[in-house]
Every structure is written in C-alpha cells, then in structure tokens.
Design a protein around this motif. Structure first.
Motif, PDB file in Angstrom:
ATOM      1  N   ALA A 141       0.848  -1.210   0.110  1.00 58.00           N
ATOM      2  CA  ALA A 141       0.095   0.033  -0.216  1.00 58.00           C
ATOM      3  C   ALA A 141       0.763   1.392   0.052  1.00 58.00           C
ATOM      4  CB  ALA A 141      -0.928  -0.051   1.088  1.00 58.00           C
ATOM      5  N   SER A 142       0.490   2.248  -0.803  1.00 60.56           N
ATOM      6  CA  SER A 142       1.136   3.341  -0.691  1.00 60.56           C
ATOM      7  C   SER A 142       0.042   4.783  -0.719  1.00 60.56           C
ATOM      8  CB  SER A 142       2.180   3.648  -1.905  1.00 60.56           C
ATOM      9  OG  SER A 142       1.250   3.684  -3.195  1.00 60.56           O
ATOM     10  N   GLY A 143       0.331   5.584  -0.081  1.00 57.45           N
ATOM     11  CA  GLY A 143      -0.539   6.972  -0.112  1.00 57.45           C
ATOM     12  C   GLY A 143      -1.501   6.613   1.398  1.00 57.45           C
ATOM     13  N   PHE A 144      -1.351   5.682   2.079  1.00 58.69           N
ATOM     14  CA  PHE A 144      -2.175   5.659   3.230  1.00 58.69           C
ATOM     15  C   PHE A 144      -1.816   4.437   4.059  1.00 58.69           C
ATOM     16  CE2 PHE A 144      -5.063   1.968   2.821  1.00 58.69           C
ATOM     17  CZ  PHE A 144      -4.568   1.519   1.416  1.00 58.69           C
ATOM     18  N   THR A 145      -1.935   4.503   5.081  1.00 59.28           N
ATOM     19  CA  THR A 145      -1.355   3.281   6.259  1.00 59.28           C
ATOM     20  C   THR A 145      -2.478   2.245   6.393  1.00 59.28           C
ATOM     21  OG1 THR A 145      -2.014   4.312   8.238  1.00 59.28           O
ATOM     22  CG2 THR A 145       0.109   4.883   7.401  1.00 59.28           C
ATOM     23  N   LEU A 146      -2.108   0.915   6.442  1.00 59.42           N
ATOM     24  CA  LEU A 146      -2.939  -0.187   6.631  1.00 59.42           C
ATOM     25  C   LEU A 146      -3.535  -0.255   7.871  1.00 59.42           C
ATOM     26  CD1 LEU A 146      -1.504  -2.819   4.153  1.00 59.42           C
ATOM     27  CD2 LEU A 146      -3.197  -1.014   3.619  1.00 59.42           C
ATOM     28  N   ASP A 147      -2.876   0.421   8.964  1.00 64.33           N
ATOM     29  CA  ASP A 147      -3.169   0.200  10.496  1.00 64.33           C
ATOM     30  C   ASP A 147      -4.585   0.257  10.920  1.00 64.33           C
ATOM     31  OD1 ASP A 147      -0.392   2.065  11.708  1.00 64.33           O
ATOM     32  OD2 ASP A 147      -0.673   0.510  10.201  1.00 64.33           O
ATOM     33  N   TYR A 148      -5.527   0.773  10.156  1.00 66.12           N
ATOM     34  CA  TYR A 148      -6.740   0.785  10.734  1.00 66.12           C
ATOM     35  C   TYR A 148      -7.610   0.528   9.333  1.00 66.12           C
ATOM     36  CZ  TYR A 148      -5.027   3.185  14.533  1.00 66.12           C
ATOM     37  OH  TYR A 148      -4.244   3.593  15.639  1.00 66.12           O
ATOM     38  N   TYR A 149      -7.305  -0.679   8.630  1.00 62.26           N
ATOM     39  CA  TYR A 149      -8.185  -1.191   7.472  1.00 62.26           C
ATOM     40  C   TYR A 149      -8.303  -2.481   7.834  1.00 62.26           C
ATOM     41  CZ  TYR A 149      -8.027   3.645   5.091  1.00 62.26           C
ATOM     42  OH  TYR A 149      -8.076   4.752   4.883  1.00 62.26           O
ATOM     43  N   VAL A 150      -9.247  -3.213   7.062  1.00 58.33           N
ATOM     44  CA  VAL A 150      -9.458  -4.538   6.755  1.00 58.33           C
ATOM     45  C   VAL A 150      -8.720  -4.701   5.178  1.00 58.33           C
ATOM     46  CG1 VAL A 150     -11.025  -6.416   6.062  1.00 58.33           C
ATOM     47  CG2 VAL A 150     -11.199  -4.984   8.200  1.00 58.33           C
ATOM     48  N   ILE A 151      -7.840  -5.688   5.112  1.00 56.04           N
ATOM     49  CA  ILE A 151      -7.139  -5.743   3.973  1.00 56.04           C
ATOM     50  C   ILE A 151      -7.538  -7.171   3.419  1.00 56.04           C
ATOM     51  CG2 ILE A 151      -4.982  -5.615   2.449  1.00 56.04           C
ATOM     52  CD1 ILE A 151      -5.826  -3.130   4.128  1.00 56.04           C
ATOM     53  N   GLY A 152      -8.144  -7.377   2.216  1.00 56.17           N
ATOM     54  CA  GLY A 152      -8.328  -8.583   1.661  1.00 56.17           C
ATOM     55  C   GLY A 152      -7.825  -8.715   0.513  1.00 56.17           C
ATOM     56  N   TRP A 153      -8.063 -10.234   0.133  1.00 55.16           N
ATOM     57  CA  TRP A 153      -7.583 -10.839  -1.305  1.00 55.16           C
ATOM     58  C   TRP A 153      -8.959 -11.205  -1.526  1.00 55.16           C
ATOM     59  CZ3 TRP A 153      -3.282 -10.196  -3.586  1.00 55.16           C
ATOM     60  CH2 TRP A 153      -1.812 -10.028  -3.079  1.00 55.16           C
ATOM     61  N   PHE A 154      -9.315 -11.087  -2.887  1.00 52.30           N
ATOM     62  CA  PHE A 154     -10.320 -11.284  -3.640  1.00 52.30           C
ATOM     63  C   PHE A 154      -9.865 -11.978  -4.914  1.00 52.30           C
ATOM     64  CE2 PHE A 154     -13.338  -9.306  -0.802  1.00 52.30           C
ATOM     65  CZ  PHE A 154     -12.581  -8.528  -0.212  1.00 52.30           C
ATOM     66  N   ARG A 155     -10.789 -12.635  -5.601  1.00 50.71           N
ATOM     67  CA  ARG A 155     -10.429 -13.204  -6.869  1.00 50.71           C
ATOM     68  C   ARG A 155     -11.737 -13.576  -7.743  1.00 50.71           C
ATOM     69  NH1 ARG A 155      -9.060 -19.506  -4.960  1.00 50.71           N
ATOM     70  NH2 ARG A 155     -11.305 -20.041  -4.395  1.00 50.71           N
ATOM     71  N   GLN A 156     -11.355 -13.448  -9.016  1.00 50.13           N
ATOM     72  CA  GLN A 156     -12.443 -13.485 -10.066  1.00 50.13           C
ATOM     73  C   GLN A 156     -11.871 -14.296 -11.112  1.00 50.13           C
ATOM     74  OE1 GLN A 156     -13.913  -9.590 -11.622  1.00 50.13           O
ATOM     75  NE2 GLN A 156     -15.661 -10.753 -12.102  1.00 50.13           N
ATOM     76  N   ALA A 157     -12.575 -15.567 -11.399  1.00 50.63           N
ATOM     77  CA  ALA A 157     -12.434 -16.333 -12.484  1.00 50.63           C
ATOM     78  C   ALA A 157     -13.300 -16.045 -13.622  1.00 50.63           C
ATOM     79  CB  ALA A 157     -12.565 -17.816 -11.923  1.00 50.63           C
ATOM     80  N   PRO A 158     -12.780 -16.544 -14.699  1.00 44.41           N
ATOM     81  CA  PRO A 158     -13.764 -16.027 -15.988  1.00 44.41           C
ATOM     82  C   PRO A 158     -14.993 -16.601 -15.956  1.00 44.41           C
ATOM     83  CG  PRO A 158     -11.453 -16.877 -16.709  1.00 44.41           C
ATOM     84  CD  PRO A 158     -11.621 -17.164 -15.111  1.00 44.41           C
ATOM     85  N   GLY A 159     -15.810 -15.704 -16.238  1.00 44.12           N
ATOM     86  CA  GLY A 159     -17.494 -15.944 -15.946  1.00 44.12           C
ATOM     87  C   GLY A 159     -18.053 -16.236 -14.697  1.00 44.12           C
ATOM     88  N   LYS A 160     -17.133 -15.959 -13.580  1.00 35.69           N
ATOM     89  CA  LYS A 160     -17.511 -16.036 -12.383  1.00 35.69           C
ATOM     90  C   LYS A 160     -17.468 -14.646 -11.875  1.00 35.69           C
ATOM     91  CE  LYS A 160     -16.630 -20.679 -11.493  1.00 35.69           C
ATOM     92  NZ  LYS A 160     -15.956 -21.721 -10.413  1.00 35.69           N
ATOM     93  N   GLU A 161     -18.331 -14.364 -10.482  1.00 31.32           N
ATOM     94  CA  GLU A 161     -18.278 -13.283  -9.847  1.00 31.32           C
ATOM     95  C   GLU A 161     -17.077 -13.148  -9.000  1.00 31.32           C
ATOM     96  OE1 GLU A 161     -23.136 -12.373  -9.084  1.00 31.32           O
ATOM     97  OE2 GLU A 161     -21.890 -12.784  -7.500  1.00 31.32           O
ATOM     98  N   ARG A 162     -16.674 -11.842  -8.677  1.00 31.32           N
ATOM     99  CA  ARG A 162     -15.469 -11.736  -7.638  1.00 31.32           C
ATOM    100  C   ARG A 162     -16.016 -11.984  -6.445  1.00 31.32           C
ATOM    101  NH1 ARG A 162     -12.081  -6.096  -8.267  1.00 31.32           N
ATOM    102  NH2 ARG A 162     -12.649  -6.767 -10.236  1.00 31.32           N
TER     103      ARG A 162
END
Length: 122
Positions: free
Chosen positions: A23-44
């Motif tokens: 991350a740049s431009g802000f600190t992650l200290d007070y955030y929820v950080i997530g990993w998301f994925r999207q396969a072809p033809g599917k929702e994120r």
C-alpha cells in the motif's frame, strides 16, 4: 492511494505461490485488507481478509487450511501464502482495503489494486 498486488504466475497443481500487496498513500493500520479473486465467467469473491487493527482473519471455506494471510504493518503490506493449489484456484487475484470492521466482501472494500493472475495448471 494505491494498492499494488504482485506474485502471481503459473504453478502446477499442488504447488505454492505467495502474493504480496503493498500500500502507498495511506497506512493499513486501521483497515481490513482482503484478497479477492475473479475467475472467467464468475463473480468476484472474497478469499481471505485480515484486520490490520487486531489481526483477526477470515478465510473462504474453499481455501481454509491451504491459504494463509499475514500482514507487516511496518512495510505497509499484506501477503497471501497459497499452498496445495488446485486448478479451481485459477483466477485474477486482487487486494483491496476497507474500513475497520468491514466484512470480507467486495462491496465493503473502498480501495482496489490491479489484479495479478494466478494460473494453476499442469
């Protein structure tokens, strides 16, 4: 405000990869950080999230026991260690940040990075 995901690539079934989100431009200290994925033809979908505030984690059922999310607040980064990868893990993976207390859902995230492609194939 920027999130930069990296670490994707081609891996054989059963293999491992480690994704990084800086991350740049802000600190992650007070955030929820997530990993998301999207396969072809599917929702994120949400894969895993971590609260940078208290370290609480969430995993989708499909990745429990195989993926591990971690954070390094000093480096303003979050990581996703993926092991025992399966072909169905193939997708574009995105990191995103949302306010503290956010659930691990795409609609709750405020900032998104560009994705990194993970391909699991023999």
């Amino acid at each position: 405000v920027q999130l930069q995901a990296s670490g994707g690539g081609l891996v054989q079934p059963g293999g491992s990869l480690r994704l990084s989100c800086a991350a740049s431009g802000f600190t992650l200290d007070y955030y929820v950080i997530g990993w998301f994925r999207q396969a072809p033809g599917k929702e994120r979908e949400g894969v895993s999230c971590i609260s940078s505030f208290d370290g609480r984690t969430h995993y989708a059922d499909s990745v429990k026991g195989r993926f591990t999310i971690s954070r390094d607040n000093a480096k303003n980064s979050v990581y996703l260690q993926m092991s025992s990868l399966k072909p169905e893990d193939t997708a574009v993976y995105y990191c995103a940040a949302g306010p503290v207390g956010s659930s691990c859902r795409p609609s709750r995230m405020a900032y998104w990075g560009k994705g990194t492609l993970v391909t699991v194939s023999s």
